[in-house]
Design a protein around this motif. Structure first.
Motif, PDB file in Angstrom:
ATOM      1  N   GLY A   1      11.292  74.066  57.091  1.00 34.98           N
ATOM      2  CA  GLY A   1      10.368  73.561  56.080  1.00 34.98           C
ATOM      3  C   GLY A   1      10.731  73.905  54.659  1.00 34.98           C
ATOM      4  N   ALA A   2      11.985  74.282  54.399  1.00 37.83           N
ATOM      5  CA  ALA A   2      12.383  74.681  53.045  1.00 37.83           C
ATOM      6  C   ALA A   2      12.186  73.545  52.043  1.00 37.83           C
ATOM      7  CB  ALA A   2      13.846  75.140  53.040  1.00 37.83           C
ATOM      8  N   ASP A   3      12.568  72.308  52.443  1.00 36.73           N
ATOM      9  CA  ASP A   3      12.438  71.189  51.514  1.00 36.73           C
ATOM     10  C   ASP A   3      10.983  70.875  51.209  1.00 36.73           C
ATOM     11  OD1 ASP A   3      12.128  70.433  54.175  1.00 36.73           O
ATOM     12  OD2 ASP A   3      12.563  68.331  53.729  1.00 36.73           O
ATOM     13  N   LYS A   4      10.105  71.133  52.195  1.00 38.49           N
ATOM     14  CA  LYS A   4       8.682  70.887  51.979  1.00 38.49           C
ATOM     15  C   LYS A   4       8.099  71.868  50.965  1.00 38.49           C
ATOM     16  CE  LYS A   4       8.754  67.793  55.256  1.00 38.49           C
ATOM     17  NZ  LYS A   4       8.689  66.355  54.938  1.00 38.49           N
ATOM     18  N   LEU A   5       8.698  73.061  50.903  1.00 39.39           N
ATOM     19  CA  LEU A   5       8.193  74.082  49.987  1.00 39.39           C
ATOM     20  C   LEU A   5       8.900  74.058  48.635  1.00 39.39           C
ATOM     21  CD1 LEU A   5       7.949  77.049  52.530  1.00 39.39           C
ATOM     22  CD2 LEU A   5       6.124  75.508  51.782  1.00 39.39           C
ATOM     23  N   GLY A   6       9.904  73.194  48.492  1.00 45.28           N
ATOM     24  CA  GLY A   6      10.591  73.063  47.213  1.00 45.28           C
ATOM     25  C   GLY A   6      11.416  74.277  46.829  1.00 45.28           C
ATOM     26  N   VAL A   7      12.094  74.903  47.816  1.00 44.53           N
ATOM     27  CA  VAL A   7      12.876  76.112  47.564  1.00 44.53           C
ATOM     28  C   VAL A   7      14.350  75.806  47.755  1.00 44.53           C
ATOM     29  CG1 VAL A   7      13.225  78.515  48.274  1.00 44.53           C
ATOM     30  CG2 VAL A   7      10.953  77.504  48.378  1.00 44.53           C
TER      31      VAL A   7
ATOM     32  N   VAL B   1      18.710  80.295  48.812  1.00 44.95           N
ATOM     33  CA  VAL B   1      17.744  81.361  48.534  1.00 44.95           C
ATOM     34  C   VAL B   1      16.751  81.492  49.685  1.00 44.95           C
ATOM     35  CG1 VAL B   1      15.912  82.113  46.979  1.00 44.95           C
ATOM     36  CG2 VAL B   1      17.979  81.055  46.043  1.00 44.95           C
ATOM     37  N   TYR B   2      16.314  80.352  50.191  1.00 42.41           N
ATOM     38  CA  TYR B   2      15.334  80.356  51.285  1.00 42.41           C
ATOM     39  C   TYR B   2      15.894  81.058  52.517  1.00 42.41           C
ATOM     40  CZ  TYR B   2      11.662  78.530  54.357  1.00 42.41           C
ATOM     41  OH  TYR B   2      10.606  78.410  55.229  1.00 42.41           O
TER      42      TYR B   2
ATOM     43  N   TYR C   1      26.694  80.137  49.575  1.00 41.25           N
ATOM     44  CA  TYR C   1      26.602  79.670  48.184  1.00 41.25           C
ATOM     45  C   TYR C   1      27.944  79.826  47.464  1.00 41.25           C
ATOM     46  CZ  TYR C   1      25.156  79.451  43.301  1.00 41.25           C
ATOM     47  OH  TYR C   1      25.050  79.130  41.969  1.00 41.25           O
ATOM     48  N   LEU C   2      28.679  80.916  47.787  1.00 42.32           N
ATOM     49  CA  LEU C   2      29.942  81.186  47.101  1.00 42.32           C
ATOM     50  C   LEU C   2      31.113  80.414  47.692  1.00 42.32           C
ATOM     51  CD1 LEU C   2      29.596  85.067  46.705  1.00 42.32           C
ATOM     52  CD2 LEU C   2      29.283  83.322  44.925  1.00 42.32           C
ATOM     53  N   LEU C   3      31.123  80.236  49.026  1.00 42.42           N
ATOM     54  CA  LEU C   3      32.250  79.571  49.686  1.00 42.42           C
ATOM     55  C   LEU C   3      31.757  78.247  50.267  1.00 42.42           C
ATOM     56  CD1 LEU C   3      35.215  79.757  50.560  1.00 42.42           C
ATOM     57  CD2 LEU C   3      34.461  80.950  52.626  1.00 42.42           C
TER      58      LEU C   3
END
Length: 420
Positions: free
Chosen positions: A230-236, A240-241, A98-100
């Motif tokens: 499945g991160a996109d399916k859970l809306g996260v 963070v996921y 996230y930072l780099l």
């Protein structure tokens, strides 16, 4: 995957655990530090292919070596804790990514610490179990004497050790006929290849062990990566996921140790698959709008499948004999990767019908994997076997545990000598 098979477990069983650990680690580290500065995509993909080839080579050889030199009472802790840094790195990479955001500097900075591991290769000894199976008794004695000196233990007389080593070597199916492997000619070479490929299904007990683990590893790869993808399916948020996934995996590298110590490998394996199946199958019955419950159950499934991954990997390493251990783990891992390849297709195709349907399919697969554990013997008490023949003599005689069976499990070498 076929090339990975050749370079990983076949060469590790043939040339040694330490050799392939060194080759895989050095090559992977150098490629990982170079890849960040490559000029075009084609060369980058070639390097990535070679890295994918070396990664399982070093992982499987190192894991097998670590377990083969450990006492039974320390094997569970070693086999599980060795993967605990994976969870911490998942947590760190979520925040670091996230930072780099520059991929070149990100890739280079996360690969640079791998150089610190390379000096340790100088101090690692070859597995004495593998040396014995390959007939290198002098090298095995040297490693055993060094271990005895460090642990302030006393070895049996050299003659007794050599006699035991000779018994183990005679039972080995691979290279049992020394002249066959070295005889030139296409047909003889073909016979050697067929012998090495079929050794995992040659006899009844090794066949049931192999097929059971194949089923479990397919499910492990499919479900583990299916939940991760499945991160996109859970809306996260993906960063963070990833961090949450790492947090969830920490218990799999800690509480699993007392779990397998108290319940044994088989029951721990069965329960973890059952919990995976239950937590994912219930997603089909959760009313819409309860996203927090959906995510909670998905993370419970991720925790359970992570525990299953740790237990099954340890379990397989203990049950496959020394002469085919890396081969068994390697072919099993190929099927795990095949399961991982299936995961995104299941998510996309079935997810377009019902959003919860892929997770239910993963749950059903977890239940089938739990059933497959019924064909496996427990590996909690007995020492690791060295040959397929020894495995058949100890586990193949009876399915029920009697006083005689207990003696066989605790004294496999004596059983082999008595039968001879």
């Amino acid at each position: 995957m076929f090339i990975s098979y050749i370079s990983d477990f076949q060469l590790s069983d043939r040339f040694g655990r330490k050799t392939m650990l060194a080759v895989g680690s050095v090559t992977y580290t150098l490629l990982a530090n170079i890849i960040s500065w490559l000029p075009n995509l084609t060369v980058l993909l070639v390097f990535r292919f070679c890295m994918g080839l070396m990664h399982p080579t070093s992982i499987h050889a190192g894991y097998t070596l670590a377990l083969e030199v450990n006492q039974p009472k320390h094997r569970a802790a070693t086999g599980i804790l060795i993967f605990l840094p994976w969870a911490f790195c998942d947590i760190a990479l979520g925040g670091y990514g996230y930072l780099l955001r520059d991929w070149r500097w990100f890739s280079f900075t996360v690969s640079l610490p791998a150089l610190l591991f390379l000096p340790a290769l100088w101090f690692i000894d070859e597995s004495p179990r593998w040396l014995i199976v390959r007939g290198r008794y002098d090298d095995a004695l040297q490693v055993l004497r060094k271990a005895a000196r460090w642990n302030k233990a006393e070895l049996p007389a050299e003659g007794e050790l050599l006699a035991l080593m000779d018994d183990i070597k005679k039972e080995a199916l691979i290279d049992g006929k020394e002249g066959e492997a070295s005889t030139p000619g296409f047909m003889n070479s073909l016979k050697v290849i067929v012998k090495e490929v079929t050794v995992l299904v040659k006899t009844r007990r090794i066949r049931s062990i192999t097929l059971s683990f194949y089923m479990q590893f397919i499910v492990l790869g499919m479900v583990y990566y299916g939940i991760s993808f499945g991160a996109d399916k859970l809306g996260v948020d993906p960063f963070v996921y990833m961090a949450v996934n790492g947090v969830v995996e920490i218990p799999s590298g800690t509480v699993t140790i007392p779990l397998v110590g108290k319940l044994g490998r088989r029951l721990s394996c069965t329960l973890s698959f059952v919990v995976t199946a239950g937590s994912l199958m219930v997603l089909g019955f959760i009313p819409s709008g309860l996203n927090w419950l959906v995510i909670t159950m998905a993370m419970v499934g991720k925790l359970a499948i992570s525990i299953a991954y740790q237990v099954v990997f340890l379990y397989a390493c203990e049950l496959f004999p020394t002469e085919v251990r890396v081969r068994g783990l390697g072919t099993s891992t190929i099927l795990a990767k095949a399961g991982a390849v299936l995961a995104p297709f299941i998510l996309e195709i079935l997810g377009s019908i019902k959003s919860w349907l892929p997770m239910v399919i993963f749950g059903i697969a977890g239940f089938l994997a739990a059933v497959s554990t019924f064909w496996l013997p427990e590996s909690f008490t007995p020492p690791m076997m060295d040959t397929v023949a020894e495995l058949e003599a100890v586990y193949g005689a009876k399915e029920t545990r009697t006083a005689t069976d207990e003696y066989q499990l605790e004294h496999p070498k004596e059983v082999i000598r008595e039968q001879a």
